[in-house]
Design an enzyme around this catalytic site. Structure first.
Site, PDB file in Angstrom:
ATOM      1  N   ARG A 153       3.797 -96.463 -77.735  1.00  0.00           N
ATOM      2  CA  ARG A 153       3.130 -97.801 -76.921  1.00  0.00           C
ATOM      3  C   ARG A 153       2.401 -98.411 -78.184  1.00  0.00           C
ATOM      4  O   ARG A 153       1.638 -98.022 -78.745  1.00  0.00           O
ATOM      5  CB  ARG A 153       2.049 -97.114 -76.056  1.00  0.00           C
ATOM      6  CG  ARG A 153       1.256 -98.384 -75.570  1.00  0.00           C
ATOM      7  CD  ARG A 153       0.267 -97.936 -74.262  1.00  0.00           C
ATOM      8  NE  ARG A 153      -0.883 -96.925 -74.634  1.00  0.00           N
ATOM      9  CZ  ARG A 153      -1.831 -96.664 -73.814  1.00  0.00           C
ATOM     10  NH1 ARG A 153      -1.923 -97.579 -72.642  1.00  0.00           N
ATOM     11  NH2 ARG A 153      -2.773 -95.836 -74.028  1.00  0.00           N
TER      12      ARG A 153
ATOM     13  N   ASP B  49     -10.344 -92.335 -74.134  1.00  0.00           N
ATOM     14  CA  ASP B  49      -9.660 -93.542 -74.950  1.00  0.00           C
ATOM     15  C   ASP B  49     -10.562 -94.499 -74.545  1.00  0.00           C
ATOM     16  O   ASP B  49     -11.514 -94.648 -74.050  1.00  0.00           O
ATOM     17  CB  ASP B  49      -8.130 -93.489 -74.784  1.00  0.00           C
ATOM     18  CG  ASP B  49      -7.943 -94.049 -73.471  1.00  0.00           C
ATOM     19  OD1 ASP B  49      -8.550 -94.502 -72.793  1.00  0.00           O
ATOM     20  OD2 ASP B  49      -6.615 -94.020 -73.182  1.00  0.00           O
TER      21      ASP B  49
END
Length: 546
Positions: free
Chosen positions: A181, A461
């Site tokens: 990603r 996160d």
């Protein structure tokens, strides 16, 4: 390749590449960024940057319309794309079965453990679970080169808890499939300047990974594969198509050799899922319910709408009508087009010292994964290896084939209003204080170079911090908001909570980023009181890291 190799190799002499400059220098950098790689980055930037800036401006203009009262909706000009019959290109064999995926940052130990974990896919994350220090980014790229080459290893030092441990990769046929990603379109890479401008962080991440690993992955029928984050429109998807085609041409890879999965994690994007699939139809494999960032995007999109203020984040679950509608529409859209419909993250981590609490947490994971697989999802995410068997068992029981594209969900009829229906609920004192604590603790760790942080038995996160601080801002900037005990949510409550936070944290020296806690408190206080909600927490925070 050991994890220490990147830092220990001597620097060769290198002549400057025209048009590009580095604002920072770390050991191993020149070897990782040889002239051909720099030439690729220069070419990418020049081809993509003008349109990237136009699309970022289009985002700002659309948000201004939302702030003025406009509501997001399906596009009239793309009705034919939504109504016509078409399919995405056939999926590669390596990505036909993605029933359980694990995600995490790109440090060597994480990469090895994730690839060896038994999951079908590992998403190596340069975005929300990586603090983008220059050292982290280059070390992450080096880890992935070692992973693709098959010789990545890591030696953990001995500690008071036990001896050191050697980590090494299993054979390729026993590894999860690697997907990377890169960062979203909104993020710059300040350490790399092309013609005096910062290159897009996502172009740096994707371009450099493909440069070093593209041909090797092609030879193994393993990609390169990417997860594309935070898109808001089909035009943004089309720009990725241009960028990835450019990379393929520069590296001599066949067209559409690079395959992608797109995270639907912004509210505008849910109204353009068909269009995003169509823009990337030669290379797209699926869409993913990026649920946490999606909640953040709902908050941000409706930041000026007092009738759409959400309750505390613990009450905003996937059973809320607007989230249920979003996930079911994603399944229907993907399966109609021959693409995977991936489910969301289970962020729980084991609670080793409390068996009852651990079982309660696992029960919530089982219920969430059962909801996903019975709704029609083709796979799901977990944040910790211990959850892989739990999720795998649920999907194996209810999805005997490699996916369930045959579940067309023609029963799903989702309107514009269903996708934006506000949630009902409350804000408790614990919910308010929890948002403050989680945001401060995560931000302190992020500023210290750690983007993936365990907090209260959840692996957090940047998305969690974004939800937390956006909710605080929204509660403060709409009149009449109060806790369920009647206490007004105002700057006085925020000041009191921030003042009392250090005492709540206990032994702060034991927390990740302990030396940055005061800085994190100041930043959250400033952003919460500001007249405008900052688009992303990581933008001002990025200026505070190396």
């Amino acid at each position: 390749m050991s994890a220490t190799a990147f830092a220990s190799r001597p620097e060769p002499i290198q002549r400057p590449t025209p048009g590009i400059a580095m604002t920072e220098q770390v050991a191993g950098q020149i070897e990782l960024l040889p002239p051909p790689a720099l030439a690729l980055l220069v070419s990418l930037h020049r081809a993509i940057e003008p349109d990237r800036q136009l699309l970022l401006q289009a985002r700002r203009e659309r948000q201004a319309r939302f702030d003025a009262g406009e509501l997001p909706d399906f596009r009239a000009d793309t009705r034919a794309i939504r109504e016509d019959d078409w399919k995405v290109a056939p999926l590669p064999a390596a990505l036909l079965d993605r029933r359980v995926e694990i995600t995490g940052p790109t440090d060597p130990k994480m990469v090895i453990n994730a690839l060896n974990s038994g999951a079908k896919v590992f998403m190596a994350d340069f975005e929300d679970s990586t603090s983008p220090t220059w050292k982290n980014l280059l070390a992450g790229q080096q880890s992935l080169i070692g992973a693709v080459d098959g010789d990545l290893s890591y030696d953990a030092p001995a500690t008071a808890k036990g001896p050191g441990k050697h980590y090494a990769l299993r054979p390729l046929d026993e590894q999860a499939v690697l997907i990377v990603r890169p960062r979203g379109w909104h993020l710059d890479e300040k350490h790399v300047l092309v013609d005096g401008q910062a290159i897009a962080g996502g172009l740096f991440d994707a371009g450099l990974f493909a440069f070093h690993n593209g041909r090797a992955l092609q030879a193994k029928d393993r990609g390169p594969y990417f997860y594309l984050p935070k898109l808001q429109s089909m035009e943004e998807a089309a720009l990725w198509e241009t960028a990835l085609s450019h990379i393929e041409a520069m590296l001599g890879l066949p067209h559409a050799q690079i395959k992608v999965t797109v995270l639907i994690e912004t509210l505008p994007a849910v109204f353009e899922m068909d269009e995003i699939l169509h823009a990337l139809r030669d290379r797209i494999v699926g869409l993913n319910c990026g649920r946490w960032d999606y909640i953040f995007s709902y908050l941000k999109t409706f930041r000026r709408h007092p009738d759409r203020v959400l309750p505390e984040r613990g009450q905003v679950t996937m059973t809320q009508p607007f989230l249920k509608a979003y996930s079911e529409l994603l399944i229907k859209t993907c399966h109609r087009r021959g693409a995977h419909a991936m489910g969301g993250m289970a962020a729980q981590i084991p609670i080793n010292n409390d068996e009852a609490a651990n079982e309660q947490a696992l029960a919530r994971v089982r219920a969430d994964k059962l909801r996903e697989v019975t709704a029609g999802h083709d796979g799901t995410w977990v944040a910790h290896p211990a959850l892989i068997p739990v999720a795998m068992e649920i999907f194996n029981e209810h999805m005997p084939n490699s996916n369930q594209h045959e579940v067309l969900r023609n029963d799903v009829q989702v309107s514009r209003d269903a996708l934006i229906e506000p949630s009902k609920g409350t804000v408790t004192r614990a919910g308010f204080e929890g948002n403050v604590e989680v945001c401060v603790r995560y931000l302190a760790a992020w500023l210290d170079g750690n983007g993936c942080v365990p907090i209260h038995h959840l692996m957090e996160d940047a998305a969690t911090a974004e939800i937390s601080r956006a909710q605080i801002w929204q509660w403060l900037h709409h009149d009449g908001q109060h806790l369920d005990d009647g206490t007004a949510i105002d700057t006085t409550l925020l000041a009191t909570t921030l003042r009392n936070l250090p005492s709540r944290l206990g032994n702060r020296d034991a927390l990740p980023g302990s030396g940055r806690i005061d800085q994190a408190i100041d930043l959250l206080d400033r952003l919460s009181r500001a007249d405008e909600l900052a688009d992303f927490l990581t933008l001002p925070a990025y200026q505070l890291i190396d």
